[in-house]
Write a protein that holds these residues in place. Sequence first.
Motif, PDB file in Angstrom:
ATOM      1  N   UNK A   1      74.906  15.406  32.917  1.00  0.00           N
ATOM      2  CA  UNK A   1      73.691  15.671  33.693  1.00  0.00           C
ATOM      3  C   UNK A   1      73.858  15.219  35.140  1.00  0.00           C
ATOM      4  N   UNK A   2      73.254  15.991  36.069  1.00  0.00           N
ATOM      5  CA  UNK A   2      73.260  15.643  37.495  1.00  0.00           C
ATOM      6  C   UNK A   2      71.876  15.150  37.903  1.00  0.00           C
TER       7      UNK A   2
ATOM      8  N   UNK B   1      73.796  12.500  45.107  1.00  0.00           N
ATOM      9  CA  UNK B   1      73.741  13.045  43.756  1.00  0.00           C
ATOM     10  C   UNK B   1      74.955  12.564  42.971  1.00  0.00           C
ATOM     11  N   UNK B   2      74.788  12.466  41.682  1.00  0.00           N
ATOM     12  CA  UNK B   2      75.928  12.126  40.833  1.00  0.00           C
ATOM     13  C   UNK B   2      75.801  12.880  39.529  1.00  0.00           C
ATOM     14  N   UNK B   3      76.924  13.041  38.865  1.00  0.00           N
ATOM     15  CA  UNK B   3      76.971  13.712  37.567  1.00  0.00           C
ATOM     16  C   UNK B   3      77.603  12.771  36.556  1.00  0.00           C
TER      17      UNK B   3
ATOM     18  N   UNK C   1      80.031  10.959  42.635  1.00  0.00           N
ATOM     19  CA  UNK C   1      78.823  11.000  43.463  1.00  0.00           C
ATOM     20  C   UNK C   1      79.151  11.576  44.833  1.00  0.00           C
ATOM     21  N   UNK C   2      78.160  12.212  45.441  1.00  0.00           N
ATOM     22  CA  UNK C   2      78.346  12.769  46.787  1.00  0.00           C
ATOM     23  C   UNK C   2      77.118  12.456  47.628  1.00  0.00           C
ATOM     24  N   UNK C   3      77.270  12.526  48.926  1.00  0.00           N
ATOM     25  CA  UNK C   3      76.188  12.210  49.843  1.00  0.00           C
ATOM     26  C   UNK C   3      76.114  13.269  50.932  1.00  0.00           C
TER      27      UNK C   3
ATOM     28  N   UNK D   1      78.034   4.331  42.597  1.00  0.00           N
ATOM     29  CA  UNK D   1      78.256   4.151  44.030  1.00  0.00           C
ATOM     30  C   UNK D   1      78.716   5.444  44.659  1.00  0.00           C
ATOM     31  N   UNK D   2      78.561   5.517  45.980  1.00  0.00           N
ATOM     32  CA  UNK D   2      79.048   6.646  46.757  1.00  0.00           C
ATOM     33  C   UNK D   2      79.554   6.104  48.086  1.00  0.00           C
ATOM     34  N   UNK D   3      80.641   6.685  48.595  1.00  0.00           N
ATOM     35  CA  UNK D   3      81.166   6.274  49.894  1.00  0.00           C
ATOM     36  C   UNK D   3      80.236   6.732  51.004  1.00  0.00           C
ATOM     37  N   UNK D   4      79.987   5.830  51.945  1.00  0.00           N
ATOM     38  CA  UNK D   4      79.111   6.145  53.073  1.00  0.00           C
ATOM     39  C   UNK D   4      79.935   6.534  54.292  1.00  0.00           C
ATOM     40  N   UNK D   5      79.545   7.568  54.989  1.00  0.00           N
ATOM     41  CA  UNK D   5      80.150   7.821  56.298  1.00  0.00           C
ATOM     42  C   UNK D   5      79.627   6.791  57.293  1.00  0.00           C
ATOM     43  N   UNK D   6      80.054   6.866  58.536  1.00  0.00           N
ATOM     44  CA  UNK D   6      79.567   5.939  59.562  1.00  0.00           C
ATOM     45  C   UNK D   6      78.072   6.182  59.783  1.00  0.00           C
ATOM     46  N   UNK D   7      77.254   5.218  59.351  1.00  0.00           N
ATOM     47  CA  UNK D   7      75.802   5.402  59.454  1.00  0.00           C
ATOM     48  C   UNK D   7      75.121   4.340  60.295  1.00  0.00           C
TER      49      UNK D   7
END
Length: 421
Positions: free
Chosen positions: A103-104, A37-39, A414-416, A51-57
């Motif tokens: 807006x989100x 999601x992002x705002x 942004x968050x994930x 963009x959003x940072x990815x954890x180890x996926x």
Amino acid sequence: MTLSQNWLQIPLFLILILISSATNQLAAAEETLGTVRFTAGKSALENEPVSVELPETGFTAEQVFLIETADAERTAIPAQIEKQKQSADLLWWIPPGKTAAGKTRVFQIRAGSASPRQELTIKETDKAYQIMIGDRPVLSYNYKHIEPPKPLDPLYGRSAHIHPLWTPGGKIVSDEFPPDHAHQSGQFLAFTKAVFEGRPTNFWEIKSKKGRVRFKNLVTKQTGPVYADLIVTQEHVDLTGESETPALLETWSIRVWNQPVKDPDFWMYDITSDLRCATESPLKLPEYHYGGMAIRGGRGWTKENCAFLNSNGKTRANGNHDRARWCDISGRSDPSAPWSGFTILTSPDNFRFPEPVRIHPSMPYMVFTPCPLGDWEIDPGKPHISQYRFLVHDGPALARTDAIWQQYANPPKASIQLTAP
């Protein structure tokens, strides 16, 4: 033999395997790997990258796409993963359409890939790397030494510049070897007044025989559904000593963004310049009125058929050396032709932000330059990094340029959240 008779010839266990495989593929396509999601910030966002940072996926760049949760049609949105060596990987996408300020928007991450509306490609010609969106060229980075046309002095020949630059409508907004100042070719970065190992040198005015900038090597090039990357190394070569000596090594990272619309108002790309000393000697840069990231406007753009506008509302008449967040140059080859242009947006992370913008009093060129604000230098072991976003547009300067700069300078948060295995 009929189709049903064909099926009767296949052993039952093979039919079960085929059904199971198809079911698994469908389940994989429907599987939600998580949500992002992002705002939007204080200004609206429209077909601009997030963009959003990815954890180890363990995801690779081709393994995921997005679906907006509010989209009843469940339209697949291309996504691209940027692998980074020294920090977390990034998931990039371009939310389609307009996002109102504040807006989100929420998206599901799905396994698989989504085709972009138009494909990004990097085509290698006999002299350049040409980046294209669909069947339309965006820009050409010249890696080969380009000889100037006669009767210009061969000393003006050069590489390590971008030309042509095209608008989405096919207009060329840059020039190469303009007769009045043949060293101003396309888009380039060079310093004019410089001192290397105690000797005055000049990388801008090639005919001075004191220095030049040239292509060294290709680092990498890659394309994906969201952006294309071209990374090259350039040398800023001092010619005042007993032999040619690179004073600076520069890496250009050129990233072209693939907006999810067929006919955008502008092409958008970014350049990150990473300048480092090539020897143990610093490069001293005394105060001067130009030198830095520059653009020479299109052939036929005259003082009467060329206009400047910066983020402070200033023009050619009062904008020289004004410290601006962005500056636009627009022109046309004759009074009856339509306008087109090129905008440079500077990053707040840049040295001496906002840098002064040199606007020439009569010629169609400008340069973002820290040099008018006093002496400075690039020291060994300390990289000088500058970042810019570029908008190449049909028509006059874009009305929403300041909103685009706001999103560039202050990206949406942004968050994930990944689905638990």
